[in-house]
Design a protein around this motif. Structure first.
Motif, mmCIF file in Angstrom:
data_model
loop_
_atom_site.group_PDB
_atom_site.id
_atom_site.type_symbol
_atom_site.label_atom_id
_atom_site.label_comp_id
_atom_site.label_asym_id
_atom_site.label_seq_id
_atom_site.Cartn_x
_atom_site.Cartn_y
_atom_site.Cartn_z
ATOM 1 N N GLU A 52 0.825 -1.205 0.000
ATOM 2 C CA GLU A 52 0.000 0.000 0.000
ATOM 3 C C GLU A 52 0.864 1.263 0.000
ATOM 4 O O GLU A 52 0.528 2.240 -0.670
ATOM 5 C CB GLU A 52 -0.945 -0.014 1.201
ATOM 6 C CG GLU A 52 -2.033 1.009 1.135
ATOM 7 C CD GLU A 52 -3.013 0.841 -0.023
ATOM 8 O OE1 GLU A 52 -3.662 1.853 -0.365
ATOM 9 O OE2 GLU A 52 -3.126 -0.261 -0.596
ATOM 10 N N THR A 53 1.981 1.238 0.724
ATOM 11 C CA THR A 53 2.857 2.424 0.734
ATOM 12 C C THR A 53 3.474 2.671 -0.643
ATOM 13 O O THR A 53 3.763 3.814 -0.988
ATOM 14 C CB THR A 53 3.984 2.318 1.785
ATOM 15 O OG1 THR A 53 4.848 1.253 1.444
ATOM 16 C CG2 THR A 53 3.427 2.137 3.182
ATOM 17 N N LEU A 54 3.662 1.602 -1.420
ATOM 18 C CA LEU A 54 4.194 1.744 -2.781
ATOM 19 C C LEU A 54 3.096 2.035 -3.805
ATOM 20 O O LEU A 54 3.392 2.431 -4.933
ATOM 21 C CB LEU A 54 4.912 0.459 -3.210
ATOM 22 C CG LEU A 54 6.288 0.196 -2.654
ATOM 23 C CD1 LEU A 54 6.772 -1.183 -3.073
ATOM 24 C CD2 LEU A 54 7.258 1.262 -3.111
ATOM 25 N N GLY A 55 1.855 1.747 -3.435
ATOM 26 C CA GLY A 55 0.773 1.838 -4.410
ATOM 27 C C GLY A 55 0.912 0.769 -5.475
ATOM 28 O O GLY A 55 0.546 0.955 -6.636
ATOM 29 N N HIS A 56 1.466 -0.365 -5.080
ATOM 30 C CA HIS A 56 1.742 -1.474 -6.011
ATOM 31 C C HIS A 56 1.398 -2.772 -5.295
ATOM 32 O O HIS A 56 1.952 -3.053 -4.234
ATOM 33 C CB HIS A 56 3.220 -1.445 -6.412
ATOM 34 C CG HIS A 56 3.557 -2.393 -7.504
ATOM 35 N ND1 HIS A 56 3.025 -2.277 -8.768
ATOM 36 C CD2 HIS A 56 4.366 -3.468 -7.531
ATOM 37 C CE1 HIS A 56 3.502 -3.251 -9.523
ATOM 38 N NE2 HIS A 56 4.325 -3.985 -8.800
ATOM 39 N N HIS A 57 0.512 -3.549 -5.863
ATOM 40 C CA HIS A 57 -0.059 -4.674 -5.135
ATOM 41 C C HIS A 57 0.219 -6.004 -5.823
ATOM 42 O O HIS A 57 0.198 -6.083 -7.045
ATOM 43 C CB HIS A 57 -1.562 -4.446 -4.972
ATOM 44 C CG HIS A 57 -1.842 -3.117 -4.326
ATOM 45 N ND1 HIS A 57 -2.058 -1.978 -5.079
ATOM 46 C CD2 HIS A 57 -1.858 -2.741 -3.042
ATOM 47 C CE1 HIS A 57 -2.232 -0.957 -4.253
ATOM 48 N NE2 HIS A 57 -2.112 -1.381 -3.009
ATOM 49 N N THR A 73 3.734 -5.503 -13.357
ATOM 50 C CA THR A 73 3.175 -4.155 -13.425
ATOM 51 C C THR A 73 2.323 -4.068 -14.685
ATOM 52 O O THR A 73 2.844 -3.997 -15.796
ATOM 53 C CB THR A 73 4.301 -3.095 -13.448
ATOM 54 O OG1 THR A 73 5.139 -3.298 -12.311
ATOM 55 C CG2 THR A 73 3.731 -1.687 -13.415
ATOM 56 N N LEU A 82 8.963 -1.148 -9.669
ATOM 57 C CA LEU A 82 8.050 -1.355 -8.538
ATOM 58 C C LEU A 82 8.021 -2.817 -8.111
ATOM 59 O O LEU A 82 7.928 -3.121 -6.920
ATOM 60 C CB LEU A 82 6.642 -0.877 -8.887
ATOM 61 C CG LEU A 82 6.483 0.625 -9.087
ATOM 62 C CD1 LEU A 82 5.057 0.955 -9.519
ATOM 63 C CD2 LEU A 82 6.859 1.390 -7.836
#
Length: 95
Positions: A52-57, A73, A82
């Motif tokens: 969540e802190t990266l905005g990458h799941h 990605t 990422l």
């Protein structure tokens, strides 16, 4: 952090840079086992907060004590910086 596609050379260096991960079907892949479901789910919670802190799941799956993770990605159509960053953070959470 903006997603930047990895170069073929960066992808080729994955076994050295991220030895616990493999590239499968164009995604970074890792399988982990824990003592039980609670340990696996606790780990997933920590990963969720990092993601969540990266905005990458991640794309992932949990079955009892096993967690399977695939990173890609979608915006870049493959692996990006990422994915590498999240893999490194996941490695740090595993210890």
């Amino acid at each position: 952090m903006a997603a930047k596609p990895l170069t073929p050379a960066q992808i080729a260096s994955m076994p050295t840079d991220l030895p616990q991960w493999s590239v499968r079907e164009g995604k970074l892949h890792r399988e982990l086992r824990f003592t039980d479901f609670s340990a696996a789910f606790g780990f997933m919670t920590r990963v969720a907060l990092a993601a969540e802190t990266l905005g990458h799941h991640p794309e992932w799956c949990n079955v009892w004590n096993r967690v399977t993770i695939n990173l890609t990605t979608h915006d870049t159509g493959g692996l990006s910086n990422l994915d590498v960053e999240l893999a490194q953070r996941i490695d740090g959470l595993v210890g």
